[in-house]
Design an enzyme around this catalytic site. Structure first.
Site, PDB file in Angstrom:
ATOM      1  N   ASP A 138       0.857  -1.189   0.000  1.00  0.00           N
ATOM      2  CA  ASP A 138       0.000   0.000   0.000  1.00  0.00           C
ATOM      3  C   ASP A 138       0.895   1.242   0.000  1.00  0.00           C
ATOM      4  O   ASP A 138       1.857   1.328   0.772  1.00  0.00           O
ATOM      5  CB  ASP A 138      -0.897  -0.004   1.246  1.00  0.00           C
TER       6      ASP A 138
ATOM      7  N   ASN B  97      -2.895  12.953  -3.271  1.00  0.00           N
ATOM      8  CA  ASN B  97      -4.066  13.450  -4.006  1.00  0.00           C
ATOM      9  C   ASN B  97      -4.456  14.848  -3.548  1.00  0.00           C
ATOM     10  O   ASN B  97      -4.780  15.716  -4.360  1.00  0.00           O
ATOM     11  CB  ASN B  97      -5.249  12.489  -3.819  1.00  0.00           C
TER      12      ASN B  97
ATOM     13  N   HIS C 217      -5.433  14.832  -8.040  1.00  0.00           N
ATOM     14  CA  HIS C 217      -5.725  13.441  -8.357  1.00  0.00           C
ATOM     15  C   HIS C 217      -5.008  13.001  -9.630  1.00  0.00           C
ATOM     16  O   HIS C 217      -4.693  11.820  -9.794  1.00  0.00           O
ATOM     17  CB  HIS C 217      -7.239  13.255  -8.523  1.00  0.00           C
TER      18      HIS C 217
ATOM     19  N   ASP D  10      -2.838   9.651  -9.978  1.00  0.00           N
ATOM     20  CA  ASP D  10      -2.946   8.642 -11.038  1.00  0.00           C
ATOM     21  C   ASP D  10      -1.592   8.369 -11.678  1.00  0.00           C
ATOM     22  O   ASP D  10      -1.252   7.221 -11.988  1.00  0.00           O
ATOM     23  CB  ASP D  10      -3.934   9.112 -12.113  1.00  0.00           C
TER      24      ASP D  10
ATOM     25  N   GLU E 124      -4.880   2.296  -3.950  1.00  0.00           N
ATOM     26  CA  GLU E 124      -3.421   2.379  -3.985  1.00  0.00           C
ATOM     27  C   GLU E 124      -2.769   1.082  -3.502  1.00  0.00           C
ATOM     28  O   GLU E 124      -1.585   1.066  -3.155  1.00  0.00           O
ATOM     29  CB  GLU E 124      -2.932   3.552  -3.129  1.00  0.00           C
TER      30      GLU E 124
END
Length: 412
Positions: free
Chosen positions: A288, A296, A301, A305, A331
């Site tokens: 993770d 973010n 965001h 990505d 994630e």
């Protein structure tokens, strides 16, 4: 009628029938796989909703006395959002399928009594055995709580319908092209068609019987008869490619191009059974990205990505061909290490952790820093890949609580 005329007529008829069979078979396979993919996704979402509903109230009867299932699902989605997304992103996501699922499901008790009406069945009805045979179990713990039966044909979104229309046009074009080629060659070379016709028929039957669209026949000459064989080979290759592309879309995460969670679970379950049967080592890790919400929030965001894409690429470039790598959701990433002991898996995970940490993330933003926490499990005695994943997930949370950016193995 002369033999040449008979052979010519045979080639003409066989060519047209073959083209229609190829197109029909390809379309049937396409619709079968597409509908199955929709069914699996719809049942997965429905199963999660029913499980959450039963977990909240205990039994279906108790749940119905407190809150209708439809109201619960609506409120549950508003609170939690798509289950595959991290909690911090859910409130910004609109579910495209809410209110318009691709399938409706009839819900039954294990003995076949309807508890949630759908179609022509009302609560209390008992469904016939023919329907009960298609029922899918929904478990609560170790017991089967209810059974679900899909009803009707899938309801497609405009995007799905547009894709199928495009595939239908492509198939029709291919069939028409094959028919024209078959007619021309039949009129010119009826006497020379027997051998190639036999091969074409065999190839078409192979497509129909085992579902393999990719078939090849030998091109013996450079004349029109050879062109027919070449046209069939090309059409077969294009149809197989289109079918494989659709399958790849159904098993890939669109952002990272890694395998998705559903495909990972299928492959991991098979490898677990093989490892358990033959006594081979097997390890699994869940990773993770640390403080991904801050990435973010602080960098957008779009930046989040891009980080996910780059992390996915790094993990893929530094994984073995025998490893199964997937985006587990949000994630989170997961890797199954075949023929790998816990110690070997820990070393590999540590290498991946250092690799992520040492990347020049400042090239994206001077203040950007990306690290990863990892949990590892290799205990086949747990009995299933799901339990190994659960153990690895527990170790992931331990890594988070211990300061993040670390590998935490599960010690047997």
């Amino acid at each position: 009628m002369k033999l040449r005329s008979k052979l010519t007529a045979t080639l003409l008829i066989a060519g047209l029938v073959s083209a229609a069979m190829v197109g029909g078979t390809a379309y049937w396979l396409l619709m079968r796989d597409f509908s199955q993919s929709l069914m699996d996704d719809a049942f997965g979402n429905f199963q999660r909703d029913v499980t959450a509903y039963l977990q909240k109230y205990g039994t279906w009867e108790e749940a119905q006395r407190n809150e209708s299932f439809n109201h619960f699902v609506h409120e549950h989605h508003l609170r939690n959002g798509p289950p595959i997304l991290p909690r911090q992103l859910r409130e910004n996501i609109t579910l495209p399928r809410i209110g318009r699922p691709p399938f409706h499901f009839l819900l039954l008790t294990p003995d076949g009594r309807v508890v949630n009406a759908a179609g022509d069945y009302i609560v209390g009805d008992f469904v016939p055995q023919s329907l009960l045979d298609d029922a899918r179990p929904i478990r609560l713990g170790d017991r089967i709580a209810v059974l679900a039966i899909p009803l009707g044909r899938p309801i497609l979104t405009p995007e799905e319908q547009s894709y199928l229309d495009a595939m239908r046009r492509a198939l029709l074009t291919g069939v028409l092209a094959a028919a024209v080629v078959a007619i021309l060659l039949g009129l010119l070379f009826g006497r020379r068609m027997s051998v190639t016709l036999d091969e074409l028929t065999t190839a078409i039957h192979s497509m129909r019987n085992d579902g393999e669209l990719q078939q090849q026949v030998q091109v013996r000459t450079k004349d029109e008869l050879g062109e027919l064989a070449a046209a069939f080979n090309q059409m077969s290759a294009e149809l197989a490619f289109a079918h494989n592309e659709l399958r790849e879309l159904s098993i890939r995460d669109p952002l990272t191009q890694l395998y998705n969670r559903r495909h990972f679970n299928e492959q991991a379950g098979q490898l677990f059974q093989q490892a358990k049967r033959f006594g081979h080592p097997l390890s699994v890790m869940i990773a993770d990205l640390d403080h991904f919400k801050q990435i973010n929030d602080n960098f957008s965001h779009a930046m989040g990505d891009e980080v996910l894409r780059r992390v996915g690429t790094l993990l893929r470039q530094h994984s073995r061909k025998s490893d199964i790598l997937a985006r587990h959701g949000g994630e989170e990433f997961v890797i199954l290490f075949a023929e790998t002991t816990l110690h070997q898996a820990i070393n590999h995970c540590e290498h991946l952790r250092q690799l992520i940490e040492s990347q020049p993330w400042h090239e994206l933003n001077p203040d950007l820093r990306v690290t990863m926490s990892i949990g590892v499990s290799a205990d086949l005695n747990l009995g299933s890949i799901e339990k190994m994943l659960h153990q690895a997930d527990d170790r992931l949370y331990a890594a988070k609580h211990a300061g993040r950016n670390r590998v935490e193995p599960a010690v047997a």
